[in-house]
Design a protein around this motif. Structure first.
Motif, PDB file in Angstrom:
ATOM      1  N   HIS A  22       2.763  -9.032  -4.468  1.00  0.00           N
ATOM      2  CA  HIS A  22       2.497  -7.757  -3.686  1.00  0.00           C
ATOM      3  C   HIS A  22       1.255  -7.854  -2.829  1.00  0.00           C
ATOM      4  CE1 HIS A  22       1.348  -3.662  -2.816  1.00  0.00           C
ATOM      5  NE2 HIS A  22       2.873  -3.542  -2.365  1.00  0.00           N
ATOM      6  N   SER A 127       8.188   3.209   0.109  1.00  0.00           N
ATOM      7  CA  SER A 127       7.333   3.757   1.482  1.00  0.00           C
ATOM      8  C   SER A 127       7.916   3.394   2.532  1.00  0.00           C
ATOM      9  CB  SER A 127       5.952   3.484   1.024  1.00  0.00           C
ATOM     10  OG  SER A 127       5.813   2.085   1.108  1.00  0.00           O
ATOM     11  N   HIS A 197      -1.375   4.841   4.498  1.00  0.00           N
ATOM     12  CA  HIS A 197      -0.093   4.764   3.476  1.00  0.00           C
ATOM     13  C   HIS A 197       0.445   6.338   3.198  1.00  0.00           C
ATOM     14  CE1 HIS A 197       2.468   3.634   0.256  1.00  0.00           C
ATOM     15  NE2 HIS A 197       2.462   2.261   0.822  1.00  0.00           N
ATOM     16  N   THR A 214       2.822  -1.066   3.278  1.00  0.00           N
ATOM     17  CA  THR A 214       1.829  -2.038   3.519  1.00  0.00           C
ATOM     18  C   THR A 214       2.792  -3.089   4.250  1.00  0.00           C
ATOM     19  OG1 THR A 214       2.550  -3.101   1.493  1.00  0.00           O
ATOM     20  CG2 THR A 214       0.725  -1.570   1.303  1.00  0.00           C
TER      21      THR A 214
HETATM   22  P1  13P Z   1       4.426  -0.598  -0.528  1.00  0.00           P
HETATM   23  O1  13P Z   1       3.608  -2.102  -0.604  1.00  0.00           O
HETATM   24  O2  13P Z   1       5.723  -0.665  -0.935  1.00  0.00           O
HETATM   25  O3  13P Z   1       3.843   0.032   0.661  1.00  0.00           O
HETATM   26  O4  13P Z   1       3.974   0.378  -1.712  1.00  0.00           O
HETATM   27  C1  13P Z   1       2.585   0.532  -2.254  1.00  0.00           C
HETATM   28  C2  13P Z   1       2.241   0.697  -3.446  1.00  0.00           C
HETATM   29  O5  13P Z   1       1.923   1.597  -3.989  1.00  0.00           O
HETATM   30  C3  13P Z   1       2.722  -0.254  -4.313  1.00  0.00           C
HETATM   31  O6  13P Z   1       2.161   0.044  -5.658  1.00  0.00           O
END
Ligand code: 13P
Ligand code: SF4
Length: 308
Positions: A22, A127, A197, A214
């Motif tokens: 991630h 998101s 975000h 993100t």
């Molecule tokens: P994204 O990376 O999907 O935007 O989400 C952020 C998040 O909170 C992951 O824990």
């Protein structure tokens, strides 16, 4: 290349493994990834990989989602303590009560939730595709959205024709980012754009130039017209933004926006995880089958050529 990285690469080959990471993970872990992305991108990669083992460098719900959609694969989470406090803010009993109060509503759960919550939901979202997912429910006038009240508020503000019932959960890391931080950051960098975000508070979102996942942020900042950016999310994202765009300037909106769970994974833990094939994330069959439906329905919205 360090000895440890060389060993990880060797083990990755012998185990037929892929390393999914991630965007909030520490730089060393991002650097050994086969793919670095947001929750949606990582779910898509997990559903498409031919590897036998997926090492998931993120938090528990992400590895669990990968395990649900890839039943034949071994999904490893290098540190089992890497959870998501927001995902833990909702219970099945609470969701059932909300469903009983609004029987006509369709239930959308944020991917940041446990398998048992997904099993109780009609469809999942991240998101990156939240608004698209609500729009896909063309016949639903009422929506229950759990567990993120701030993302839910953001979705509702884009879809005034629908009535939303929200669970009062939130991300403790994004909740720290306040409107006054934007005012201060803009005073320090008057030429910069502000991206945030959708897990941020509505008052914070109201002052931003763009609201993005993100992965959406990584795309957005590539535009030639964007050269100086204030980044309103967990600070781990700044590593890849700067790496991908060495000539642009990035400033964290709040340096203290750190998710402690996302920082638990280290190179050593990735190595041990591959060496011992630990710790495997698995979901009881019945829950997994029900939860899979909500996740696959979401993936079909984001990849329309894919059938569920
Ligand atoms: P994204 O990376 O999907 O935007 O989400 C952020 C998040 O909170 C992951 O824990
Ligand atoms: Fe959960 Fe927030 Fe951490 Fe993401 S950043 S894992 S939503 S606590």
């Amino acid at each position: 290349m360090s000895d440890l990285v060389a060993k990880i690469n060797q083990l990755k080959k012998s185990r037929h493994a892929v390393i999914l990471v991630h965007n909030y993970q520490i730089p060393e872990v991002q650097d050994i990834a086969d793919f670095v992305g947001d929750s949606l991108e990582l779910s898509i990669k997990a559903s498409q990989t031919e590897a036998e083992v997926i090492v998931f460098c993120g938090v528990h719900f992400m590895a669990e989602t990968a395990a649900i959609i890839s039943p034949g694969k071994k999904v490893l989470l290098p540190d089992t303590h890497a959870g998501c406090p927001m995902a833990d803010m909702i219970t099945v009993a609470g969701l059932r009560k909300l469903k009983a109060e609004h029987p006509a509503a369709k239930v959308i759960c944020y991917v940041n939730s446990g398998a048992d919550i997904k099993a109780e939901s009609d469809i999942c979202c991240t998101s990156a595709n939240a608004i698209e997912v609500v729009k896909s429910l063309t016949k639903a006038n009422e929506i229950i959205f759990v567990p993120d009240k701030f993302l839910g508020h953001y979705m509702a503000s884009h879809l005034p024709e629908k009535q939303f019932f929200l669970w009062p959960g939130y991300c403790p890391t994004h909740a720290k980012i306040l409107p006054e931080h934007i005012t201060q950051a803009k005073a320090n960098h008057p030429q910069a754009q502000v991206i945030v975000h959708p897990e941020c508070r509505p008052e914070t979102i109201a002052l931003a130039d763009a609201v993005l996942s993100t992965g959406g942020m990584r795309q957005y900042v590539k535009a030639p017209a964007v050269s100086e950016i204030i980044v309103g999310t967990e600070v781990g994202l700044l590593y890849s933004l700067q790496k991908d765009n060495p000539h642009k300037k990035f400033y964290p909106l709040l340096e203290q926006a750190v998710c402690p769970n996302m920082k638990l994974t280290t190179l050593e833990k990735v190595f041990w995880s591959l060496e011992d094939l630990k710790t495997e994330i698995s979901v009881p069959q019945k829950i997994a089958d029900q939860a899979r439906h909500a996740i696959m329905r979401m993936l079909a919205v984001s990849q329309p050529d894919r059938s569920i």
